[in-house]
Scaffold this active site. Structure first.
Site, PDB file in Angstrom:
ATOM      1  N   GLU A   1      -5.921   0.927   7.343  1.00 15.42           N
ATOM      2  CA  GLU A   1      -4.739   0.125   8.197  1.00 15.42           C
ATOM      3  C   GLU A   1      -4.486   1.088   9.559  1.00 15.42           C
ATOM      4  O   GLU A   1      -4.167   0.161  10.543  1.00 15.42           O
ATOM      5  CB  GLU A   1      -3.457   0.234   7.316  1.00 15.42           C
ATOM      6  CG  GLU A   1      -2.312  -0.457   8.108  1.00 15.42           C
ATOM      7  CD  GLU A   1      -1.304  -0.826   7.416  1.00 15.42           C
ATOM      8  OE1 GLU A   1      -0.047  -0.882   7.939  1.00 15.42           O
ATOM      9  OE2 GLU A   1      -1.154  -0.687   6.184  1.00 15.42           O
ATOM     10  N   ARG A   2      -4.640   2.278   9.628  1.00 15.46           N
ATOM     11  CA  ARG A   2      -4.540   3.098  10.809  1.00 15.46           C
ATOM     12  C   ARG A   2      -5.640   2.556  11.723  1.00 15.46           C
ATOM     13  O   ARG A   2      -5.100   2.442  13.038  1.00 15.46           O
ATOM     14  CB  ARG A   2      -4.852   4.382  10.302  1.00 15.46           C
ATOM     15  CG  ARG A   2      -4.440   5.572  11.328  1.00 15.46           C
ATOM     16  CD  ARG A   2      -4.536   6.937  10.933  1.00 15.46           C
ATOM     17  NE  ARG A   2      -4.373   7.928  11.820  1.00 15.46           N
ATOM     18  CZ  ARG A   2      -5.505   8.421  12.571  1.00 15.46           C
ATOM     19  NH1 ARG A   2      -6.676   8.039  11.884  1.00 15.46           N
ATOM     20  NH2 ARG A   2      -5.644   9.327  13.369  1.00 15.46           N
TER      21      ARG A   2
ATOM     22  N   ASN B   1      -5.922   7.550   1.085  1.00 13.23           N
ATOM     23  CA  ASN B   1      -4.864   8.444   1.567  1.00 13.23           C
ATOM     24  C   ASN B   1      -4.986  10.073   1.423  1.00 13.23           C
ATOM     25  O   ASN B   1      -4.401  10.816   1.899  1.00 13.23           O
ATOM     26  CB  ASN B   1      -3.516   7.690   1.440  1.00 13.23           C
ATOM     27  CG  ASN B   1      -3.415   6.400   2.275  1.00 13.23           C
ATOM     28  OD1 ASN B   1      -3.560   6.435   3.587  1.00 13.23           O
ATOM     29  ND2 ASN B   1      -3.291   5.308   1.513  1.00 13.23           N
TER      30      ASN B   1
ATOM     31  N   GLY C   1     -15.371   2.706  21.019  1.00 16.44           N
ATOM     32  CA  GLY C   1     -15.516   1.672  20.071  1.00 16.44           C
ATOM     33  C   GLY C   1     -15.202   2.036  18.609  1.00 16.44           C
ATOM     34  O   GLY C   1     -15.016   3.382  18.341  1.00 16.44           O
TER      35      GLY C   1
ATOM     36  N   GLN D   1       0.888  -1.108  -0.100  1.00 22.98           N
ATOM     37  CA  GLN D   1       0.057   0.050  -0.042  1.00 22.98           C
ATOM     38  C   GLN D   1       0.861   1.105   0.095  1.00 22.98           C
ATOM     39  O   GLN D   1       1.892   1.165   0.559  1.00 22.98           O
ATOM     40  CB  GLN D   1      -0.877  -0.040   1.208  1.00 22.98           C
ATOM     41  CG  GLN D   1      -0.425   0.415   2.536  1.00 22.98           C
ATOM     42  CD  GLN D   1      -1.396   1.510   2.957  1.00 22.98           C
ATOM     43  OE1 GLN D   1      -1.814   2.490   2.236  1.00 22.98           O
ATOM     44  NE2 GLN D   1      -1.521   1.564   4.278  1.00 22.98           N
TER      45      GLN D   1
ATOM     46  N   ARG E   1       0.770   4.206   1.354  1.00 27.59           N
ATOM     47  CA  ARG E   1       1.426   4.800   2.965  1.00 27.59           C
ATOM     48  C   ARG E   1       2.502   3.806   3.742  1.00 27.59           C
ATOM     49  O   ARG E   1       1.912   2.439   3.900  1.00 27.59           O
ATOM     50  CB  ARG E   1       0.199   4.930   3.705  1.00 27.59           C
ATOM     51  CG  ARG E   1       0.689   5.855   5.024  1.00 27.59           C
ATOM     52  CD  ARG E   1      -0.840   6.211   5.588  1.00 27.59           C
ATOM     53  NE  ARG E   1      -0.404   7.038   6.821  1.00 27.59           N
ATOM     54  CZ  ARG E   1      -1.228   7.024   8.109  1.00 27.59           C
ATOM     55  NH1 ARG E   1      -2.338   6.577   8.022  1.00 27.59           N
ATOM     56  NH2 ARG E   1      -0.657   7.954   8.928  1.00 27.59           N
TER      57      ARG E   1
END
Length: 302
Positions: free
Chosen positions: A104-105, A140, A82, A61, A63
């Site tokens: 992903e973050r 991104n 949550g 990816q 980033r």
């Protein structure tokens, strides 16, 4: 007896789900009797929770850098409130894992929060490599998470995968061609200077100007001055023009600053007297107030 059987079945589904197993025909349970709250709702088979360890990041990816402090802040929020937004994942047969397409973050923060499961949209159909890279790049870019070199390499990756040129990349992502071409120009810089741009030591605007030079020694010399603050952007532009043999206008007694926006617009600040950046900021804020006043009053440009 029926209620007990239903309860056991639900426990079984939850256990399977925590192990990353999902029944082929899982459906969101709506009210058995038609209810106003269920009107318009559509049950989704492709949404649910999965063991956070059954998900892995995509090594390709765009980033590559994540701010650990930002991850920790997001983890604290997820721990308290949550996970508000699911991530998107796809199945990888050889790894027997779900790979992150986007989010992903959030996945990293969920792991850092110590939660056992992560909310996901499961992409079941075929998705090509170019489509994956484009989706990751778009997410991104719109969230402004990529640094300048990551952005440039992502554009280059799309060009390679799709056999596109820079203009086609810009059209596909709905960006200005100048933004793409300026980013790609950074890839012509020596590796050392690319690292400086990536770390933020050298601004991307000055780096772009330096990319116009052919002489690596001249590039390195000017880059060192720019990184130290000895050579502001306006002077870097001037020095590059001189070394390329271009005509250079005489220096002005006041200030003349040009700020280039990524949508192609340019904002010019001129003054007959010397000003510092705080004074420039004040002037720009006053001009911005005037622009907003015109928008509120529906004043047309044309």
């Amino acid at each position: 007896m029926g209620s007990t059987r239903n309860a056991l079945e639900e426990v079984k589904l939850n256990v399977n789900e925590s192990m990353g197993l999902r029944p082929a025909e899982r459906r969101t349970q709506l009210a058995p009797v038609s209810s106003a709250k269920d009107v318009g709702r559509v049950p989704l088979r492709t949404f649910g929770k999965i063991d956070v360890n059954r998900v892995i990041p995509d090594p390709d990816q765009p980033r590559t850098e994540f701010d650990e402090q930002e991850i920790a802040k997001l983890a604290a929020s997820i721990r308290s409130h949550g996970q508000l937004h699911p991530i998107r994942v796809r199945w990888h047969e050889s790894n027997e894992k779900w790979i992150v397409i986007s989010g992903e973050r959030r996945w990293r923060a969920t792991k850092a929060a110590g939660l056992p499961n992560v909310n996901c949209f499961f992409v079941e159909g075929e998705i090509s490599e170019p489509e994956i890279r484009e989706q990751q790049l778009v997410e991104n870019l719109y969230r402004r998470d990529l640094n300048s070199m990551e952005e440039a390499r992502a554009y280059q990756s799309l060009m390679t995968l799709n056999e596109w040129n820079g203009k086609q990349v810009a059209e596909s992502l709905h960006l200005s061609t100048s933004r793409v071409s300026r980013a790609l120009a950074l890839l012509d810089l020596p590796e050392e200077l690319q690292s400086q741009v990536e770390s933020g030591t050298l601004s991307k605007s000055s780096a772009y100007e330096l990319s116009k030079l052919d002489n690596d020694r001249s590039i390195s010399e000017l880059a060192a001055k720019a990184a130290s603050g000895e050579l502001p952007h306006a002077k870097a532009v001037r020095q590059v023009k001189i070394r390329r043999g271009k005509k250079v206008s005489k220096a002005r007694s006041g200030i003349h600053l040009v700020f280039a926006a990524e949508n192609g617009a340019k904002v010019t600040v001129t003054a007959t007297t010397k000003m510092n950046y705080h004074e420039v900021e004040l002037g720009l804020n006053q001009a911005l107030d005037d622009v907003r006043h015109r928008i509120r009053n529906n004043i047309k440009l044309f």
